[in-house]
Structure formats: C-alpha cells, structure tokens
Design an enzyme around this catalytic site. Sequence first.
Site, PDB file in Angstrom:
ATOM      1  N   CYS A 121       0.873  -1.172  -0.007  1.00 32.28           N
ATOM      2  CA  CYS A 121      -0.002   0.000   0.036  1.00 32.28           C
ATOM      3  C   CYS A 121       0.941   1.247  -0.100  1.00 32.28           C
ATOM      4  O   CYS A 121       1.814   1.235   0.707  1.00 32.28           O
ATOM      5  CB  CYS A 121      -0.999   0.142   1.450  1.00 32.28           C
ATOM      6  N   HIS A 163      -9.035  -3.965  -2.118  1.00 33.71           N
ATOM      7  CA  HIS A 163      -8.327  -2.945  -1.431  1.00 33.71           C
ATOM      8  C   HIS A 163      -8.433  -1.570  -1.168  1.00 33.71           C
ATOM      9  O   HIS A 163      -8.520  -0.727  -0.011  1.00 33.71           O
ATOM     10  CB  HIS A 163      -6.856  -3.297  -2.043  1.00 33.71           C
ATOM     11  N   GLU A 164      -8.656  -0.758  -2.368  1.00 33.75           N
ATOM     12  CA  GLU A 164      -8.956   0.635  -2.585  1.00 33.75           C
ATOM     13  C   GLU A 164     -10.427   0.862  -1.716  1.00 33.75           C
ATOM     14  O   GLU A 164     -10.520   1.998  -0.994  1.00 33.75           O
ATOM     15  CB  GLU A 164      -8.960   0.998  -3.685  1.00 33.75           C
ATOM     16  N   HIS A 167     -10.201   1.508   1.754  1.00 36.77           N
ATOM     17  CA  HIS A 167      -9.927   2.791   2.266  1.00 36.77           C
ATOM     18  C   HIS A 167     -11.007   3.644   2.630  1.00 36.77           C
ATOM     19  O   HIS A 167     -11.039   4.521   3.614  1.00 36.77           O
ATOM     20  CB  HIS A 167      -9.008   3.364   1.297  1.00 36.77           C
TER      21      HIS A 167
END
Length: 201
Positions: A121, A163-164, A167
């Site tokens: 990341c 993954h994004e 966030h």
Amino acid sequence: MAGSFAELARQADKSRDTMLVPKTALETPPLEIHTLGDEVLRQPARRIGKVNEQVRELARDMLRSMYTAKGIGLAAPQVGIHQQLLVIDLDLENAATPPLVLINPEITAASAGLDTYEEGCLSIPGVYLDVVRPTAIELSFRDEMGRPRKMKADGLMARCIQHEMDHLNGVLFVDRVTDQDGLQKELKEKGFERQDVRSVA
C-alpha cells in the site's frame, strides 16, 4: 483473465480519454499520500453527490500522485479527502490505456472462493503481507462522467478494487493480516507502530 484491465479498457468508451495523464513520476506530486498512523486514513468517506469537473480534476491529481509513487491504486482518503473516489491502473507501461475511475463504488456480489495474495500500500510503504479476499466480485459505481456502471472483476483487478474500497471505510490492508508475527516484524522494520493497526481479520 476475465475482467482483466485490458479487457475493461477496451470496453470503455472514448470519454475516458479525459482521464489520461502522463504515466510518469513528477518531481513534486500534487497531493500528499498519508501513511499509517495518520488519523485521516481512519475516517469514513462520504458519497459524492454531483460528478463535475472538480471531481475529475481531483481524480487526475490522484493519478498523477499515484504514478509518481509507482502505485497501481489510490483512494481519496489516502490523500486526505473523504470522498468515495478511487483510481486504478494495472497497465502502467501502456500510456494509451485509460485508468479506471470509480465513484461511489459498491460491491454487489462476491465469490465464495477466496484467494491469498501479497499486498502492499502506498500508505504503508515497504510493507508487504498476505491478505485473504474473495477471488471475484461484482460492483456498481459511477464513472468520471457520473454515469452509472456495473462491472465484474477477478484476479488482481478484484483484489485491487477491494483493497482501495477498504480505504473508503477507514480500513487498511494490514488490518486484515492474520500473520501477526509477520505483521509485527514488517511494521517494525519499516518504522511503523503495531498500535496503529486495527484488526478486522
């Protein structure tokens, strides 16, 4: 693979060319990427109401910052902006391939099959650890022109999107790591604090 970045790019219509920016590193990126320990990374993002040129320019600045950091994905909270916006580009070597811009993304289905793969990341530079995620997903989102879209993805694209999207909810990939000994070792070696991890694994 089905849902590969190249396939998705071919299916995109020409308006996505508006998001093309040089895939080269800048001496000074337009946006600062926050790192583990910065509380800004833990705040949930808000939905974007109107998709306008301001949103598109933010996406371009995110891309410029991402390319400078040599990343393949970046979410708005990583640059201190709490909006549901993320950018992805798995084809960094091809200047003509447009990036993927996802606004207000929602995962509508996920495969029962899981896959373990090493993740890193831009907000935790130098740390790479295995994370378990669904192999394939379906999602809905708005594109950079505000149009509703649906998409299926698997493999690296599915992983990158998940993954994004984490966030957007204040979750970092280290929160999903199950190898606690490996996590402690990696964080210590790279100068991060274990106390800044909020386990959801």
